[in-house]
Write an enzyme that holds these catalytic residues in place. Structure first.
Site, PDB file in Angstrom:
ATOM      1  N   ASN A 164      28.266  59.148  39.568  1.00 23.82           N
ATOM      2  CA  ASN A 164      28.470  58.617  40.927  1.00 23.82           C
ATOM      3  C   ASN A 164      28.853  59.689  41.962  1.00 23.82           C
ATOM      4  O   ASN A 164      28.524  59.557  43.127  1.00 23.82           O
ATOM      5  CB  ASN A 164      29.454  57.439  40.934  1.00 23.82           C
ATOM      6  CG  ASN A 164      30.818  57.784  40.412  1.00 23.82           C
ATOM      7  OD1 ASN A 164      31.009  58.831  39.791  1.00 23.82           O
ATOM      8  ND2 ASN A 164      31.779  56.916  40.650  1.00 23.82           N
ATOM      9  N   GLU A 262      40.026  59.708  33.407  1.00 28.66           N
ATOM     10  CA  GLU A 262      39.911  58.966  34.662  1.00 28.66           C
ATOM     11  C   GLU A 262      38.899  57.870  34.390  1.00 28.66           C
ATOM     12  O   GLU A 262      37.706  58.137  34.324  1.00 28.66           O
ATOM     13  CB  GLU A 262      39.490  59.938  35.765  1.00 28.66           C
ATOM     14  CG  GLU A 262      39.971  59.515  37.129  1.00 28.66           C
ATOM     15  CD  GLU A 262      38.912  58.760  37.852  1.00 28.66           C
ATOM     16  OE1 GLU A 262      38.869  57.513  37.704  1.00 28.66           O
ATOM     17  OE2 GLU A 262      38.131  59.398  38.557  1.00 28.66           O
ATOM     18  N   CYS A 296      34.841  54.407  41.483  1.00 28.28           N
ATOM     19  CA  CYS A 296      35.840  53.763  40.627  1.00 28.28           C
ATOM     20  C   CYS A 296      37.043  53.302  41.443  1.00 28.28           C
ATOM     21  O   CYS A 296      37.825  52.492  40.974  1.00 28.28           O
ATOM     22  CB  CYS A 296      36.262  54.699  39.502  1.00 28.28           C
ATOM     23  SG  CYS A 296      36.727  56.300  40.099  1.00 28.28           S
ATOM     24  N   GLU A 467      44.240  64.414  38.777  1.00 29.12           N
ATOM     25  CA  GLU A 467      43.321  65.446  39.267  1.00 29.12           C
ATOM     26  C   GLU A 467      43.605  65.667  40.739  1.00 29.12           C
ATOM     27  O   GLU A 467      43.914  64.724  41.470  1.00 29.12           O
ATOM     28  CB  GLU A 467      41.874  65.000  39.047  1.00 29.12           C
ATOM     29  CG  GLU A 467      41.569  64.847  37.573  1.00 29.12           C
ATOM     30  CD  GLU A 467      40.088  64.662  37.266  1.00 29.12           C
ATOM     31  OE1 GLU A 467      39.512  63.667  37.726  1.00 29.12           O
ATOM     32  OE2 GLU A 467      39.523  65.522  36.579  1.00 29.12           O
TER      33      GLU A 467
END
Ligand code: ADP
Length: 487
Positions: A164, A262, A296, A467
């Site tokens: 994505n 993640e 997400c 992150e």
């Protein structure tokens, strides 16, 4: 535009690769096997990449191990200089990188530019942050001793990234890894490997030594298996579905690797009666429709309090209806094709189920092929499919709520906890909601929270680790304690 003209929109040819990058060399598969990379808008072939054999993946792991001692001992300032050179090259090739991302992912070009800038931001941040991996001196509890703790790079790391955000999901792993002094092997998603290969090209031009960064392509399960089983690999950073993440975590257990995960999200957006209408609509537009809904942290469920419900849905519907669906390569496109037809089928399934449950369409409708129009459905039931599963597409469903407690209960009624959004003006509501919502990140009066300067990550089934920011650097560092006696 035919496919060859579309492909030619990437003008600097070394950025459009058809080989994997291992130990500083561009390689094809030893058995000649390949995989096509297709343009989601046309279905045409952009490039053909190698389906590497196991021995070639092992070659990349061995090269990362060989390169580690010299890279980890290179002063952080020198590593930072190479990252700054890379940043310059990314900026110089911004147009080509944006077009490459749109070609392989389908997203609108204006969003691909946003991704290049966001992705470059991680390189910029960690070029500096790598020089601030500071340790601690600990006051000794007994005489004659000096106690200290220092941060050292943890070794060979691997990254498995999704389709994505093909560039940014990699630079947010690559930049802290290299800045910390780790070496890294990346496995991009098979649908979108080209941005990762372009990054390898620019990293090579920037002076990243052979073996410090490799990009391997081919069968995900084979690569995942070799990565997770290898005792040489000390760290796995994964962005993708919870289902695959859980499998990878289990596979990493026997070799006790450090993990950053993640995983999936199911972000709620809560719009309270006292919200500023314009702010709430802007926030919902971006949180829902950025990246065609394929994010997400996309607002998957929008809960609106009863007094603002009609005004919100009316204005939101006008904005949704005004969006342009089409070819991502055209600069005025707002929503491009989804990654594949299955993605559109999933959106249709969520829409059909919401309508069957009594929902009404205020804008858009069902998708066809790879194109799903931006769609708004209201009067959605609080247990509708679209509130329980990530839609990952441009479908916004609105559920009404009455009280603060109802809103929090609905928001937390999920095993996921990545992002959440709150629109309100009362300080009390804002502070209480950001305290009560179970998620790793909260956006207040905004739908756009991602930045390389802040720690991104989830709780519950949405993952572990952060992150971005200094916390993202720590994911690649071990804290070594030293006790020096007899002083
Ligand atoms: P998505 O729904 O975003 O495609 P996935 O979890 O399926 O999420 O994919 C994310 C990344 O994980 C991709 O690079 C994909 O190729 C990779 N992947 C999928 N299955 C495996 C596996 N069994 N082992 C390792 N990587 C995998």
């Amino acid at each position: 535009m035919d496919q060859s003209q579309r492909n030619a929109s990437v003008t600097y040819k070394p950025l459009l690769r058809s080989s994997a990058y291992i130990d500083g060399k561009w390689l094809d598969s030893t058995d000649g096997k390949t995989v096509d990379v297709t343009d989601p808008f046309t279905g045409g072939v952009i490039s053909t990449i190698p389906a590497l054999e196991a021995a070639q993946i092992q070659q990349a792991i061995d090269a990362a191990q060989r390169a580690f001692p010299a890279w980890s001992r290179t002063p952080a300032r020198e590593r930072g200089k190479i990252l700054r050179k890379l940043l310059e090259l990314i900026n110089q090739h911004r147009d080509d990188l944006a077009r490459l991302i749109t070609l392989e992912n389908g997203k609108p070009l204006k969003e691909a530019y946003g991704e290049v800038d966001y992705g470059a931001g991680f390189v910029e941040v960690y070029a500096e942050e790598g020089q601030r991996a500071l340790g601690e001196i600990i006051p000794a509890p007994v005489p004659g001793r000096k106690l200290y703790a220092e941060k050292e790079p943890l070794g060979v790391s691997v990254a498995i990234t999704p389709w994505n955000f093909p560039l940014a999901m990699l630079t947010r792993k690559f930049a802290p890894a290299l800045a910390a002094g780790c070496t890294m092997i990346a496995k991009p998603a098979s649908q979108t490997p080209l941005a990762a290969l372009a990054l390898a090209q620019l990293a090579e031009e920037a002076g990243v030594p052979a073996g410090v960064f490799s990009v391997v392509t081919g069968r995900a399960s084979l690569i995942g298996d070799l990565f997770t089983k290898s005792p040489i690999v000390r760290k796995l950073s994964f962005t993708g579905s919870t289902e695959i993440g859980v499998q990878l975590m289990a596979a990493c257990a026997p070799t006790v690797k450090r993990l950053s995960m993640e995983l999936g999200g199911n972000a709620p957006m809560l719009i309270f009666d006292d919200a500023d209408l314009g702010t709430a609509v802007d926030a919902a537009m971006i949180a829902k429709f950025r990246n065609c809904g394929q994010s997400c942290i996309a607002a998957n469920r929008i809960y609106v309090q009863k007094d603002i419900y009609d005004a919100f849905t009316k204005t939101f519907a006008q904005r949704v209806a005004a969006m342009k669906l089409g070819d991502g390569l055209e600069m005025d496109t707002d929503i491009g094709p989804l990654i594949d037809e299955a993605a559109v089928e999933k959106v249709n399934e969520h829409l059909d189920e919401a309508l069957a449950g009594g929902g009404s369409i205020l804008a858009g409708g069902r998708g066809e092929g790879r194109l799903a129009p931006p769609t708004l459905v209201t009067n959605v039931k609080s247990d509708a499919l679209l509130t329980r599963e990530e839609t990952f597409g441009p479908l916004a469903g609105i559920v009404a709520f009455e009280t603060y407690d109802d809103a929090i209960r609905l928001a937390n009624d999920t095993p996921f906890g990545l992002a959440s959004y709150v629109c309100a003006t009362s300080g009390e509501t804002i502070h209480k909601a950001s305290r009560d919502i179970e998620s790793g990140m909260v956006g207040i009066n905004t739908g756009l929270i991602s930045t390389p300067y802040a720690p991104f990550g989830g709780v519950k089934l949405s993952g572990i680790g952060k992150e971005g920011s200094a916390h993202g650097l720590d994911e690649y560092l071990n804290l070594k304690y030293v006790c020096h006696a007899g002083l």
